[in-house]
Enzyme design. Sequence first.
Site, PDB file in Angstrom:
ATOM      1  N   SER A 109      -8.446  18.507   9.676  1.00 12.90           N
ATOM      2  CA  SER A 109      -9.030  18.180  10.354  1.00 12.90           C
ATOM      3  C   SER A 109      -8.912  17.733  11.557  1.00 12.90           C
ATOM      4  O   SER A 109      -8.354  18.195  12.129  1.00 12.90           O
ATOM      5  CB  SER A 109      -9.121  16.479   9.407  1.00 12.90           C
ATOM      6  OG  SER A 109      -7.937  15.835  10.043  1.00 12.90           O
ATOM      7  N   PHE A 134      -1.176  12.036  28.627  1.00 15.52           N
ATOM      8  CA  PHE A 134      -1.014  11.368  26.766  1.00 15.52           C
ATOM      9  C   PHE A 134      -0.126  10.515  26.893  1.00 15.52           C
ATOM     10  O   PHE A 134       0.105   9.977  26.031  1.00 15.52           O
ATOM     11  CB  PHE A 134      -2.059  12.373  26.291  1.00 15.52           C
ATOM     12  CG  PHE A 134      -3.152  12.889  26.721  1.00 15.52           C
ATOM     13  CD1 PHE A 134      -3.972  12.395  27.438  1.00 15.52           C
ATOM     14  CD2 PHE A 134      -3.778  14.777  25.682  1.00 15.52           C
ATOM     15  CE1 PHE A 134      -5.663  13.156  27.795  1.00 15.52           C
ATOM     16  CE2 PHE A 134      -5.496  14.539  26.275  1.00 15.52           C
ATOM     17  CZ  PHE A 134      -5.948  14.069  27.343  1.00 15.52           C
ATOM     18  N   ASP A 194      -8.951   0.802  23.118  1.00 16.85           N
ATOM     19  CA  ASP A 194      -8.714   0.107  24.899  1.00 16.85           C
ATOM     20  C   ASP A 194      -8.621  -0.860  24.987  1.00 16.85           C
ATOM     21  O   ASP A 194     -10.085  -0.742  25.772  1.00 16.85           O
ATOM     22  CB  ASP A 194      -7.535   1.264  25.215  1.00 16.85           C
ATOM     23  CG  ASP A 194      -6.658   2.347  24.488  1.00 16.85           C
ATOM     24  OD1 ASP A 194      -6.132   1.544  24.221  1.00 16.85           O
ATOM     25  OD2 ASP A 194      -6.593   3.291  24.511  1.00 16.85           O
ATOM     26  N   HIS A 248      -4.316  16.041  10.979  1.00 16.57           N
ATOM     27  CA  HIS A 248      -5.502  16.124  11.408  1.00 16.57           C
ATOM     28  C   HIS A 248      -5.191  16.643  13.447  1.00 16.57           C
ATOM     29  O   HIS A 248      -4.557  15.921  13.863  1.00 16.57           O
ATOM     30  CB  HIS A 248      -5.864  14.272  12.182  1.00 16.57           C
ATOM     31  CG  HIS A 248      -7.117  13.942  11.948  1.00 16.57           C
ATOM     32  ND1 HIS A 248      -8.194  14.394  12.304  1.00 16.57           N
ATOM     33  CD2 HIS A 248      -7.164  13.347  13.529  1.00 16.57           C
ATOM     34  CE1 HIS A 248      -9.205  13.525  12.739  1.00 16.57           C
ATOM     35  NE2 HIS A 248      -8.177  13.517  13.360  1.00 16.57           N
ATOM     36  N   GLU A 282     -10.369  16.460  15.374  1.00 18.28           N
ATOM     37  CA  GLU A 282     -10.814  15.810  15.684  1.00 18.28           C
ATOM     38  C   GLU A 282     -11.748  15.422  17.379  1.00 18.28           C
ATOM     39  O   GLU A 282     -11.253  16.664  18.241  1.00 18.28           O
ATOM     40  CB  GLU A 282     -10.013  14.221  16.813  1.00 18.28           C
ATOM     41  CG  GLU A 282     -10.779  13.067  17.389  1.00 18.28           C
ATOM     42  CD  GLU A 282      -9.761  11.860  17.130  1.00 18.28           C
ATOM     43  OE1 GLU A 282      -9.358  11.134  15.815  1.00 18.28           O
ATOM     44  OE2 GLU A 282      -9.968  11.580  18.378  1.00 18.28           O
TER      45      GLU A 282
HETATM   46  P1  FAD Z   1      -4.912  -2.291  16.030  1.00 17.50           P
HETATM   47  O1  FAD Z   1      -4.657  -2.104  15.258  1.00 17.50           O
HETATM   48  O2  FAD Z   1      -5.340  -3.953  16.109  1.00 17.50           O
HETATM   49  O3  FAD Z   1      -3.364  -2.492  17.251  1.00 17.50           O
HETATM   50  C1  FAD Z   1      -3.180  -2.765  18.193  1.00 17.50           C
HETATM   51  C2  FAD Z   1      -1.971  -3.616  18.262  1.00 17.50           C
HETATM   52  O4  FAD Z   1      -2.084  -5.116  18.231  1.00 17.50           O
HETATM   53  C3  FAD Z   1      -0.592  -3.386  18.422  1.00 17.50           C
HETATM   54  O5  FAD Z   1      -0.066  -3.718  19.323  1.00 17.50           O
HETATM   55  C4  FAD Z   1      -0.452  -3.769  16.302  1.00 17.50           C
HETATM   56  O6  FAD Z   1       0.508  -4.260  16.387  1.00 17.50           O
HETATM   57  C5  FAD Z   1      -1.407  -5.179  17.649  1.00 17.50           C
HETATM   58  N1  FAD Z   1      -1.870  -6.619  16.589  1.00 17.50           N
HETATM   59  C6  FAD Z   1      -2.785  -6.171  15.232  1.00 17.50           C
HETATM   60  N2  FAD Z   1      -3.035  -6.961  14.198  1.00 17.50           N
HETATM   61  C7  FAD Z   1      -2.771  -7.435  15.012  1.00 17.50           C
HETATM   62  C8  FAD Z   1      -2.442  -8.958  14.457  1.00 17.50           C
HETATM   63  N3  FAD Z   1      -3.413  -9.551  13.579  1.00 17.50           N
HETATM   64  N4  FAD Z   1      -1.928 -10.147  14.892  1.00 17.50           N
HETATM   65  C9  FAD Z   1      -1.350  -9.274  16.486  1.00 17.50           C
HETATM   66  N5  FAD Z   1      -0.907  -8.313  16.591  1.00 17.50           N
HETATM   67  C10 FAD Z   1      -1.875  -7.561  16.446  1.00 17.50           C
HETATM   68  N6  FAD Z   1      -9.792   4.086  20.693  1.00 17.50           N
HETATM   69  C11 FAD Z   1     -11.202   4.385  21.722  1.00 17.50           C
HETATM   70  O7  FAD Z   1     -11.587   3.800  22.247  1.00 17.50           O
HETATM   71  N7  FAD Z   1     -11.967   5.779  20.493  1.00 17.50           N
HETATM   72  C12 FAD Z   1     -11.827   5.703  19.861  1.00 17.50           C
HETATM   73  O8  FAD Z   1     -12.389   6.800  18.867  1.00 17.50           O
HETATM   74  C13 FAD Z   1     -10.236   5.941  19.380  1.00 17.50           C
HETATM   75  N8  FAD Z   1     -10.089   6.487  18.420  1.00 17.50           N
HETATM   76  C14 FAD Z   1      -8.652   6.613  18.066  1.00 17.50           C
HETATM   77  C15 FAD Z   1      -8.530   7.734  17.131  1.00 17.50           C
HETATM   78  C16 FAD Z   1      -6.873   7.416  16.233  1.00 17.50           C
HETATM   79  C17 FAD Z   1      -6.542   8.278  15.063  1.00 17.50           C
HETATM   80  C18 FAD Z   1      -5.729   7.555  17.262  1.00 17.50           C
HETATM   81  C19 FAD Z   1      -4.256   6.833  16.845  1.00 17.50           C
HETATM   82  C20 FAD Z   1      -6.181   5.888  18.697  1.00 17.50           C
HETATM   83  C21 FAD Z   1      -7.848   6.074  18.622  1.00 17.50           C
HETATM   84  N9  FAD Z   1      -7.708   5.385  20.114  1.00 17.50           N
HETATM   85  C22 FAD Z   1      -9.570   5.295  20.569  1.00 17.50           C
HETATM   86  C23 FAD Z   1      -6.895   4.434  20.636  1.00 17.50           C
HETATM   87  C24 FAD Z   1      -6.672   3.540  20.249  1.00 17.50           C
HETATM   88  O9  FAD Z   1      -7.863   2.729  20.390  1.00 17.50           O
HETATM   89  C25 FAD Z   1      -5.666   2.365  20.970  1.00 17.50           C
HETATM   90  O10 FAD Z   1      -4.687   2.366  20.764  1.00 17.50           O
HETATM   91  C26 FAD Z   1      -5.925   0.397  21.106  1.00 17.50           C
HETATM   92  O11 FAD Z   1      -5.138   0.095  21.464  1.00 17.50           O
HETATM   93  C27 FAD Z   1      -5.336  -0.037  19.122  1.00 17.50           C
HETATM   94  O12 FAD Z   1      -5.800   0.920  18.330  1.00 17.50           O
HETATM   95  P2  FAD Z   1      -5.690   0.111  17.121  1.00 17.50           P
HETATM   96  O13 FAD Z   1      -7.107   0.579  16.072  1.00 17.50           O
HETATM   97  O14 FAD Z   1      -4.960   0.701  16.252  1.00 17.50           O
HETATM   98  O15 FAD Z   1      -5.695  -1.386  16.925  1.00 17.50           O
END
Ligand code: FAD
Length: 287
Positions: A15, A218, A109, A269, A17
Site C-alpha cells: 500500500s 522525521f 498531533d 505500507h 500513503e
Molecule cells: P493515540 O492512539 O490516541 O495515542 C496517542 C498517545 O496517547 C500515545 O502516547 C498513547 O499511548 C496515548 N493514549 C492513547 N489512549 C490513551 C488513553 N486511553 N489514556 C491515556 N493515554 C492514551 N497525523 C495527522 O495529523 N494526520 C494523519 O493523516 C496522520 N496519519 C498517520 C498515519 C500513521 C500510520 C501513523 C503511524 C501516524 C499518523 N499521524 C497522522 C500521526 C499521529 O496523528 C500522531 O502520531 C499522534 O501523535 C498520535 O496519534 P494516534 O492515533 O497514534 O493516537
Amino acid sequence: MRIVEKLGGSSPAISFEFFPPKDQEGVDRLFATVADLAPFAPAYVSVTYGAGGSTRQLTVDLVGRIQRDVGIEAMAHLTCVGATQAELGGVLDQLEQKGVQNVIALRGDPPKGSTTFVTPEGGFGHASELAAFVKARGNFCVAGACYPEKHPEAASLDADLLNLKRKVDAGAEFLITQLFFDNADYFAFVEKARGIGIKVPIVAGIMPVTNVSQSKRFTAMCGAHLPEALLKKLDAVAADDADAVGEIGVQHAVAQCRELLAKGAPGLHFYTLNRSKATVEILKRLR
Ligand code: FAD
C-alpha cells in the site's frame, strides 16, 4: 472492499500513503505518482489528513477520486484535532456517499506551537474513542496507528501497548506502524503486542531515505531512529548527492522489506511523500 479482508492472504498487501497537495500542480503530480505506482497492484492507498483538519475536504475529495476514477481501494485518514463529534460525523457521511469504506482513526498531533494535545470541546481525546465512533457507524473498516519504537508521548512501550490494546478493542481492525528502519524493532513490537492479546494484522510502515536531513528530521519528530550502520553509509556520501543517498536508501529499504516479508509481515505500507521514484525502485527489486 474492507481492507482488512485483503490482509493475511497468500500474498502480502502493498500500500501507498499520500498527502493532500497544496495546489492544483501538486494534485496533478499526485495523480501522476498514483499512475506510476498502480502497476504494482496496491491492495489500497491512503490519503493523510492535514494538521488541525486543514485538509479535511481535500482528503475526502482525493480519496473519493482515487477510489472512483482510478479504481484503487482508498482509505481516508481522520484525526480528532479541532473537531466536534458532529463535524467528524459529517466527514464520515461524505466518505460514505463517495463509497469509501476504509478509515484510519487517529488522534493527530498537537497544533503547531503547542506541545500537548487538547481534547476539542465536543470531540475526542484519543484515537480509540474515534475508532469506536467510526466503528459504531456501521460499515467502515477501521485502522489505527502504532509505534514500534513507542509513541513519543508515552511513558513506556508497555504503557503505549496497553493503550494500543484499547484502540483495537474499540474497533481498530488492523494497524499500520510508524516508519522504522530497524526490523528488530518491528519484530519485537509485534511479539509484545501478541503477548498482550493484540491479534490484528500489523502492517509495516516503510519510508526509504531519499534526503538525509529530511529523514533525520522525521525520525526525530516521530521518535524513530536511524540505525548506526545506515547513518555510517549515509555519512560516507555527500548529503547533496541525491543519487548516492537515494541508492543507499533504496538498498536499505529493499533489505528491510525482504526480511519483513520472509518473516510474515502482512503488508508493507510505503510513505511515498507523493513521489514514486524510490518506491518504484524498491518494488522492482523485490520482484
Ligand atoms: P493515540 O492512539 O490516541 O495515542 C496517542 C498517545 O496517547 C500515545 O502516547 C498513547 O499511548 C496515548 N493514549 C492513547 N489512549 C490513551 C488513553 N486511553 N489514556 C491515556 N493515554 C492514551 N497525523 C495527522 O495529523 N494526520 C494523519 O493523516 C496522520 N496519519 C498517520 C498515519 C500513521 C500510520 C501513523 C503511524 C501516524 C499518523 N499521524 C497522522 C500521526 C499521529 O496523528 C500522531 O502520531 C499522534 O501523535 C498520535 O496519534 P494516534 O492515533 O497514534 O493516537
